[in-house]
Design a protein around this motif. Structure first.
Motif, PDB file in Angstrom:
ATOM      1  N   HIS A  93      13.220  -9.694 -13.272  1.00  0.00           N
ATOM      2  CA  HIS A  93      13.875  -8.855 -12.274  1.00  0.00           C
ATOM      3  C   HIS A  93      14.636  -7.711 -12.923  1.00  0.00           C
ATOM      4  O   HIS A  93      14.962  -6.731 -12.265  1.00  0.00           O
ATOM      5  CB  HIS A  93      14.868  -9.684 -11.459  1.00  0.00           C
TER       6      HIS A  93
ATOM      7  N   LEU B 168      15.360 -21.528 -13.516  1.00  0.00           N
ATOM      8  CA  LEU B 168      16.324 -20.720 -14.253  1.00  0.00           C
ATOM      9  C   LEU B 168      17.759 -21.146 -13.919  1.00  0.00           C
ATOM     10  O   LEU B 168      18.555 -21.409 -14.820  1.00  0.00           O
ATOM     11  CB  LEU B 168      16.101 -19.251 -13.889  1.00  0.00           C
TER      12      LEU B 168
ATOM     13  N   GLY C 289      15.188 -23.003  -8.188  1.00  0.00           N
ATOM     14  CA  GLY C 289      14.387 -22.520  -9.319  1.00  0.00           C
ATOM     15  C   GLY C 289      14.875 -23.051 -10.660  1.00  0.00           C
ATOM     16  O   GLY C 289      16.031 -23.446 -10.819  1.00  0.00           O
TER      17      GLY C 289
ATOM     18  N   ASP D 273      15.166 -12.683 -17.227  1.00  0.00           N
ATOM     19  CA  ASP D 273      13.920 -12.603 -16.474  1.00  0.00           C
ATOM     20  C   ASP D 273      13.447 -11.223 -16.039  1.00  0.00           C
ATOM     21  O   ASP D 273      14.038 -10.195 -16.360  1.00  0.00           O
ATOM     22  CB  ASP D 273      13.985 -13.557 -15.269  1.00  0.00           C
TER      23      ASP D 273
ATOM     24  N   TYR E 170      12.475  -7.166  -4.504  1.00  0.00           N
ATOM     25  CA  TYR E 170      12.084  -8.579  -4.589  1.00  0.00           C
ATOM     26  C   TYR E 170      10.683  -8.814  -4.014  1.00  0.00           C
ATOM     27  O   TYR E 170       9.860  -9.492  -4.633  1.00  0.00           O
ATOM     28  CB  TYR E 170      13.125  -9.407  -3.814  1.00  0.00           C
TER      29      TYR E 170
ATOM     30  N   ARG F 131       7.020 -25.401  -6.960  1.00  0.00           N
ATOM     31  CA  ARG F 131       7.211 -24.434  -5.875  1.00  0.00           C
ATOM     32  C   ARG F 131       5.815 -24.063  -5.367  1.00  0.00           C
ATOM     33  O   ARG F 131       4.823 -24.184  -6.107  1.00  0.00           O
ATOM     34  CB  ARG F 131       7.918 -23.169  -6.384  1.00  0.00           C
TER      35      ARG F 131
ATOM     36  N   HIS G  50      11.816 -15.882 -18.869  1.00  0.00           N
ATOM     37  CA  HIS G  50      11.468 -17.273 -18.546  1.00  0.00           C
ATOM     38  C   HIS G  50       9.997 -17.441 -18.187  1.00  0.00           C
ATOM     39  O   HIS G  50       9.577 -18.544 -17.847  1.00  0.00           O
ATOM     40  CB  HIS G  50      12.339 -17.769 -17.387  1.00  0.00           C
ATOM     41  N   ILE G  51       9.249 -16.372 -18.193  1.00  0.00           N
ATOM     42  CA  ILE G  51       7.842 -16.448 -17.749  1.00  0.00           C
ATOM     43  C   ILE G  51       6.938 -15.948 -18.888  1.00  0.00           C
ATOM     44  O   ILE G  51       7.434 -15.424 -19.883  1.00  0.00           O
ATOM     45  CB  ILE G  51       7.638 -15.667 -16.423  1.00  0.00           C
TER      46      ILE G  51
ATOM     47  N   ARG H  86      19.375 -14.506  -9.262  1.00  0.00           N
ATOM     48  CA  ARG H  86      19.940 -15.597  -8.474  1.00  0.00           C
ATOM     49  C   ARG H  86      21.217 -16.123  -9.108  1.00  0.00           C
ATOM     50  O   ARG H  86      21.269 -16.305 -10.332  1.00  0.00           O
ATOM     51  CB  ARG H  86      18.950 -16.752  -8.393  1.00  0.00           C
TER      52      ARG H  86
ATOM     53  N   ARG I 135       9.352 -17.951  -1.639  1.00  0.00           N
ATOM     54  CA  ARG I 135       9.032 -16.519  -1.447  1.00  0.00           C
ATOM     55  C   ARG I 135       8.147 -16.267  -0.230  1.00  0.00           C
ATOM     56  O   ARG I 135       7.147 -15.542  -0.309  1.00  0.00           O
ATOM     57  CB  ARG I 135       8.386 -15.970  -2.727  1.00  0.00           C
TER      58      ARG I 135
END
Ligand code: G6P
Length: 490
Positions: free
Chosen positions: A163, A36, A34, A161, A98, A296, A185-186, A14, A334
């Protein structure tokens, strides 16, 4: 903190903004969603940033096309200039990337979200999406990075992240000397849970990310899991005390450094007209004591169990009926992914069930709002008496830092032991196990009854920590993590 200006190529799915057409036909840039993006926007001012992101909206694709896929100059809302490069992937490949791989698979692995006797079923859709979706998009990102490195060979590449696990290796192959760094980040789950993924995928994930020079996690817990996975899956030599992985003749530094926020930004935001207006709108429906959650609509956030805990609280303490209410401000997320769309349904059903059971004319126990309204969230941050963050697992959880900073009522934080933020803030929170609904009901009760002096002590403790380790401190520590890449190299 006087930051040394650095050349950074930030790479994240993003971008800091996404383009849209307003009703009058004018092109507008909308703040990307988000945690991030919220955090990384702070990079743009003190550093010389080129941000590479996916072109996500239709208008992003138009902007990307107008610039022939190259970087162009953009200005942040705060007036800082940076370069933005929007990568327009094949739409089908992006959908697989995604909506098939990144969110329903990697996100689910990394937050332990499956009921394994039922799912996942990794059929052909997963296998070809891994290659033609996740792989293809990562290749596009790697090509864009290599192109930017032609122009700025000295820049540090900063990937973000889940992705982008495959891109660092592709960049390393093209530019063996590039300075590459990644922040995850997770959470990083334990090795056994990664075994849900086929061997080829879990090896590619670990080999891909190990092409970086430095890899950051929010907490020692996620870092430890990662090192253990590198040992188990790749036979890499790991030093758990120092935080290094020896792999293919290179030493990769692995750090734990929790992200934070821009304190000044939030202090200004809380006085902004949009937030003051949202606060006025909240007042009429405010119960005597307000329990708040802001998330979220993500299955990892554990909203349904939170409602059950609140229901149990009302069962066990009937004197709280009428006096206490729960406000749930949930940003829809999402929604093209069935698991996420179904989760919104589950949230709505549960809120309805509790409300049908307890609501009386003039009092609704759960005020559920599923909308993207940042000003309303900040207004509610100021107003809560208890903040519930009961995530199943969460890399960090920025709400747990943002809300106490601007709260005006010495509100109490009830915090999941599986949120990364617990590592820093646990001493000042009421800790809950996210699966223990009875325990959460007790924790809410404890928080509602806590003495004024204890509430003050705790919220001040959180604020002191956030001020001391703010976004600038996080970033400075990140940028120091690259071995041999001191600021003098710039
Ligand atoms: C989390 C992830 C971010 C992601 C954000 C929003 O915070 O760690 O990488 O950007 O969620 O998710 P989205 O899918 O809307 O970009």
């Amino acid at each position: 903190m006087a930051a040394v200006r650095r050349k950074l190529i930030v790479v994240a799915n993003r971008g800091p903004a996404s383009y849209e057409r307003a009703a009058n036909g004018e092109r507008v840039a909308r703040r990307g969603g988000g945690g991030l993006v919220t955090a990384l926007r702070g990079l743009v001012e003190p550093h010389d940033v080129t941000w590479i992101a996916s072109a996500i909206s239709d208008e992003d694709r138009v902007v990307s096309g107008e610039n022939e896929g190259r970087a162009f100059d953009e200005t942040s809302r705060e007036g800082a200039s940076f370069r933005l490069r929007l990568v327009a992937h094949d739409p089908q490949a992006y959908d697989w990337f995604y909506n098939v791989v990144s969110n329903p698979i990697l996100w689910f692995v990394q937050h332990y979200l499956w009921d394994l006797k039922e799912s996942p079923n990794l059929d052909d859709a997963f296998h070809h999406s891994w290659e033609e979706g996740y792989g293809a998009v990562n290749r596009n990102f790697a090509d864009a990075v290599l192109d930017e490195l032609e122009r700025e060979p000295e820049a540090t590449v900063f990937f973000h992240d889940y992705h982008l696990y495959l891109a660092p290796r592709l960049v390393r192959e093209g530019r063996p000397d590039a300075a590459l760094q990644h922040f995850v980040h997770i959470p990083w789950p334990q090795a056994d849970y990664w075994h849900v993924l086929p061997l080829v995928a879990r090896r590619q994930v670990h080999e891909g990310i190990l092409a970086n020079d430095a890899i950051g996690f929010h907490t020692p817990r996620w870092r430890r899991s990662f090192l253990r996975c590198c040992e188990d899956f790749l036979g890499a030599d790991c030093d758990f005390a120092v935080g290094t992985v020896e792999h293919e003749g290179r030493t990769v530094r692995v750090t734990a450094n929790p992200i934070s926020l821009d304190v000044k930004e939030f202090e200004e935001l809380k006085e902004s007209e949009a937030v003051l207006e949202a606060e006025r709108a909240l007042q009429p429906s405010r119960p005597e004591q307000l329990i708040l959650r802001v998330d979220r609509t993500d299955p990892s956030k554990n909203v349904v169990r939170g409602f059950r805990a609140f229901e149990l609280l009302l069962d066990e303490h009937p004197e709280l009926q009428w006096r206490v209410g729960m406000l749930a401000l949930l940003d829809p997320s999402r929604q093209d992914i069935p698991e996420y769309a179904e989760y919104v349904g589950a949230i709505q059903r549960e809120a309805r069930r509790v409300n049908d059971r307890y609501a009386r004319i003039g009092w609704t126990p759960i005020d559920l709002r599923v909308e993207d309204d940042f000003a309303a969230s900040v207004a509610a941050y100021k107003q809560y008496d208890v903040l519930l963050v009961n995530a199943i697992f969460d890399g960090l959880n920025l709400v747990a830092k943002e809300a106490p900073l601007v709260n005006t009522r010495d509100g109490v934080l009830v915090l999941s032991e599986n949120a990364g933020a617990h590592d820093e803030l646990g001493d000042f929170a009421v800790t809950v196990n996210p699966f223990d609904v009875a325990g959460q009901a007790n924790a809410l009760h404890e928080a509602l009854r806590m003495s004024a002096s204890e509430r003050r002590r705790r919220i001040e403790g959180i604020r002191a920590r956030v001020r001391e380790h703010d976004l600038a401190a996080w970033l400075a520590q990140e940028l120091e993590a690259l071995p041999g890449l001191s600021t003098s190299r710039r």
